[in-house]
Write an enzyme that holds these catalytic residues in place. Structure first.
Site, PDB file in Angstrom:
ATOM      1  N   THR A   1       0.649  -0.985  -0.042  1.00 33.05           N
ATOM      2  CA  THR A   1       0.046  -0.092  -0.660  1.00 33.05           C
ATOM      3  C   THR A   1       1.067   1.436   0.185  1.00 33.05           C
ATOM      4  OG1 THR A   1      -1.837  -1.389   1.349  1.00 33.05           O
ATOM      5  CG2 THR A   1      -1.997   1.113   1.113  1.00 33.05           C
TER       6      THR A   1
ATOM      7  N   LYS B   1      -6.839   1.676  -2.896  1.00 36.39           N
ATOM      8  CA  LYS B   1      -6.335   1.365  -1.831  1.00 36.39           C
ATOM      9  C   LYS B   1      -6.940   2.216  -0.971  1.00 36.39           C
ATOM     10  CE  LYS B   1      -4.804  -1.603   1.282  1.00 36.39           C
ATOM     11  NZ  LYS B   1      -5.708  -2.247   2.078  1.00 36.39           N
TER      12      LYS B   1
ATOM     13  N   LYS C   1       0.743   5.421   7.843  1.00 37.62           N
ATOM     14  CA  LYS C   1       0.531   5.500   7.667  1.00 37.62           C
ATOM     15  C   LYS C   1      -0.326   5.142   6.083  1.00 37.62           C
ATOM     16  CE  LYS C   1       1.874   2.049   5.069  1.00 37.62           C
ATOM     17  NZ  LYS C   1       1.117   1.080   3.475  1.00 37.62           N
TER      18      LYS C   1
HETATM   19  P1  NAP Z   1       4.775  -5.687   8.080  1.00 36.90           P
HETATM   20  O1  NAP Z   1       4.174  -7.467   8.645  1.00 36.90           O
HETATM   21  O2  NAP Z   1       5.479  -4.952   9.292  1.00 36.90           O
HETATM   22  O3  NAP Z   1       6.348  -6.772   6.701  1.00 36.90           O
HETATM   23  C1  NAP Z   1       6.297  -5.476   6.349  1.00 36.90           C
HETATM   24  C2  NAP Z   1       8.008  -6.070   4.916  1.00 36.90           C
HETATM   25  O4  NAP Z   1       8.039  -5.261   4.549  1.00 36.90           O
HETATM   26  C3  NAP Z   1       8.601  -6.968   5.923  1.00 36.90           C
HETATM   27  O5  NAP Z   1       8.819  -7.989   5.060  1.00 36.90           O
HETATM   28  C4  NAP Z   1      10.045  -5.959   6.102  1.00 36.90           C
HETATM   29  O6  NAP Z   1      11.245  -6.688   6.550  1.00 36.90           O
HETATM   30  C5  NAP Z   1       9.813  -5.425   4.895  1.00 36.90           C
HETATM   31  N1  NAP Z   1      10.963  -3.238   4.862  1.00 36.90           N
HETATM   32  C6  NAP Z   1       9.764  -3.076   5.963  1.00 36.90           C
HETATM   33  N2  NAP Z   1      11.120  -1.946   5.337  1.00 36.90           N
HETATM   34  C7  NAP Z   1      11.514  -2.315   4.172  1.00 36.90           C
HETATM   35  C8  NAP Z   1      12.931  -1.910   3.948  1.00 36.90           C
HETATM   36  N3  NAP Z   1      13.376  -0.016   3.830  1.00 36.90           N
HETATM   37  N4  NAP Z   1      13.678  -1.867   3.085  1.00 36.90           N
HETATM   38  C9  NAP Z   1      13.389  -3.278   2.674  1.00 36.90           C
HETATM   39  N5  NAP Z   1      12.881  -4.168   3.370  1.00 36.90           N
HETATM   40  C10 NAP Z   1      11.831  -3.612   4.089  1.00 36.90           C
HETATM   41  O7  NAP Z   1       3.706  -5.487   7.048  1.00 36.90           O
HETATM   42  P2  NAP Z   1       2.514  -6.524   5.902  1.00 36.90           P
HETATM   43  O8  NAP Z   1       1.252  -6.708   7.241  1.00 36.90           O
HETATM   44  O9  NAP Z   1       3.504  -7.563   5.722  1.00 36.90           O
HETATM   45  O10 NAP Z   1       2.146  -5.266   5.099  1.00 36.90           O
HETATM   46  C11 NAP Z   1       3.121  -5.441   4.350  1.00 36.90           C
HETATM   47  C12 NAP Z   1       2.343  -3.727   3.078  1.00 36.90           C
HETATM   48  O11 NAP Z   1       0.920  -4.966   2.455  1.00 36.90           O
HETATM   49  C13 NAP Z   1       2.170  -3.115   3.630  1.00 36.90           C
HETATM   50  O12 NAP Z   1       2.354  -1.755   2.588  1.00 36.90           O
HETATM   51  C14 NAP Z   1       0.659  -2.802   4.024  1.00 36.90           C
HETATM   52  O13 NAP Z   1      -0.272  -1.267   4.204  1.00 36.90           O
HETATM   53  C15 NAP Z   1      -0.434  -3.955   2.897  1.00 36.90           C
HETATM   54  N6  NAP Z   1      -1.287  -4.504   3.382  1.00 36.90           N
HETATM   55  C16 NAP Z   1      -1.132  -4.897   5.183  1.00 36.90           C
HETATM   56  C17 NAP Z   1      -2.313  -5.495   4.831  1.00 36.90           C
HETATM   57  C18 NAP Z   1      -2.394  -6.589   6.704  1.00 36.90           C
HETATM   58  O14 NAP Z   1      -3.843  -6.487   6.959  1.00 36.90           O
HETATM   59  N7  NAP Z   1      -1.283  -6.601   7.309  1.00 36.90           N
HETATM   60  C19 NAP Z   1      -3.959  -5.552   4.846  1.00 36.90           C
HETATM   61  C20 NAP Z   1      -3.701  -5.078   3.378  1.00 36.90           C
HETATM   62  C21 NAP Z   1      -1.858  -4.192   2.774  1.00 36.90           C
HETATM   63  P3  NAP Z   1      11.917  -6.755   7.824  1.00 36.90           P
HETATM   64  O15 NAP Z   1      10.629  -8.447   7.577  1.00 36.90           O
HETATM   65  O16 NAP Z   1      13.176  -7.259   6.808  1.00 36.90           O
HETATM   66  O17 NAP Z   1      10.837  -5.398   8.308  1.00 36.90           O
END
Ligand code: NAP
Length: 289
Positions: free
Chosen positions: A98, A173, A242
């Site tokens: 997102t 989104k 965010k």
């Molecule tokens: P998350 O569990 O916090 O995972 C974030 C991912 O991004 C991890 O693989 C992290 O790597 C990586 N990352 C963060 N900063 C980075 C950087 N500077 N360089 C390289 N990699 C980096 O988040 P998530 O819930 O999976 O969400 C991922 C995306 O989907 C976000 O944009 C979120 O808004 C969106 N989303 C989430 C949901 C939900 O319900 N969770 C639903 C729809 C959409 P590390 O493991 O090394 O930290």
């Protein structure tokens, strides 16, 4: 016919479930995660672990990114070892994080300069839907590229909606999450009022969740607020802050200047200051307790 090789970048809450779906559907998969330990368990399932996005992209026809925010996306695509430095001409980039519309458009231009196409394909649904392949993709970009990417998206989701040109998936989104964020912020205030007044919480929430305000989101989040189930998170609280930040900026760009997105954001920022940024977003209520 052999399935095309996919590179998957970002094995967080969402990405880990999505990558497993691709493996289960038989796609050869290169995977990369910034913190390498998260990639290790995928080896047993047949994934090839790459030590950079660039290496992951090198022999892939499709590259999927599912990372935290604009900065993370910039890093994995355009950083020194970013995927766009290793990508083959003709590869299709699928950016499912997102992100802001502004960044997605810049990224699409960077992809085009390397002979690649970008689909912005963010998702609705959360951790359980990512794990079960029941996400909904909201896609912006070239319809012909979407048709090529469709089998991969179908392995991860149950619905694919093509909205229009690059950025339109990301914009919807942000609108979707802005509506969710406002609902959650209102619910947190409602729960606080119920608790501070000493009303019977179960009865009061029963009335709300079975009545007009009882959206699927309000039902799910009020349950987690009640049992204080904040870890492991389905959706990190700081990521909703965010999304509201990006949504408010988009509203400004459209000369609408949202009132409710910044108001909800204020509550999420207070929750982060309260120490709840790394918890599930339902922890927004804790600042009032
Ligand atoms: P998350 O569990 O916090 O995972 C974030 C991912 O991004 C991890 O693989 C992290 O790597 C990586 N990352 C963060 N900063 C980075 C950087 N500077 N360089 C390289 N990699 C980096 O988040 P998530 O819930 O999976 O969400 C991922 C995306 O989907 C976000 O944009 C979120 O808004 C969106 N989303 C989430 C949901 C939900 O319900 N969770 C639903 C729809 C959409 P590390 O493991 O090394 O930290």
């Amino acid at each position: 016919m052999d399935k095309p090789r996919i590179a998957f970048i970002g094995l967080g809450t969402m990405g880990s479930g999505m990558a497993r779906r691709l493996l289960a559907a038989g796609f050869p998969l290169n995977i990369y995660n910034r913190r390498a330990a998260k990639a290790e368990p995928f080896k047993a399932d047949g994934a090839t672990i790459s030590d950079s996005p660039r290496a992951a992209a090198a022999d892939a026809s499709f590259i999927v990114s599912m990372v935290a925010d604009d900065n993370a996306s910039r890093e994995v695509w355009l950083g020194e070892n970013g995927a766009l430095n290793g990508v083959r001409r003709g590869a299709i980039l699928i950016e499912s994080s997102t992100l802001s519309v502004e960044w997605v458009r810049l990224l699409a231009a960077a992809a085009a300069s390397r002979g690649c196409e970008l689909l912005d394909a963010p998702v609705t649904g959360s951790k359980p839907q990512a794990a079960s392949g029941e996400l909904s993709f909201i896609v912006g970009g070239n319809p012909a590229a979407l048709e090529k990417a469709r089998p991969a998206l179908e392995a991860m989701g149950r619905a694919i909606t093509h909205l229009g040109p690059t950025g339109s998936g990301s914009l919807l989104k942000l609108i979707n999450n802005f509506v969710c964020g406002v609902q959650i912020a209102s619910l947190a205030e409602a729960v606080a009022m119920i608790e501070h007044a000493g009303l019977d919480r179960a009865s009061a929430l029963g009335v709300l969740t079975n009545g007009a305000p009882g959206s699927p989101l309000v039902k799910a989040i009020s349950g987690r607020m009640t049992v204080k189930e904040y870890t492991p998170p389905n959706f990190l609280l700081r990521l909703m802050a965010k999304d509201l930040t990006y949504a408010a900026a988009e509203s400004k760009r459209l000369n609408l200047d949202s009132i409710t997105a910044p108001a909800a954001l204020k509550l999420f920022e207070q929750a982060i200051a309260h120490g709840d940024g790394e918890s599930d977003l339902s922890a927004i209520v804790e600042q009032f307790r």
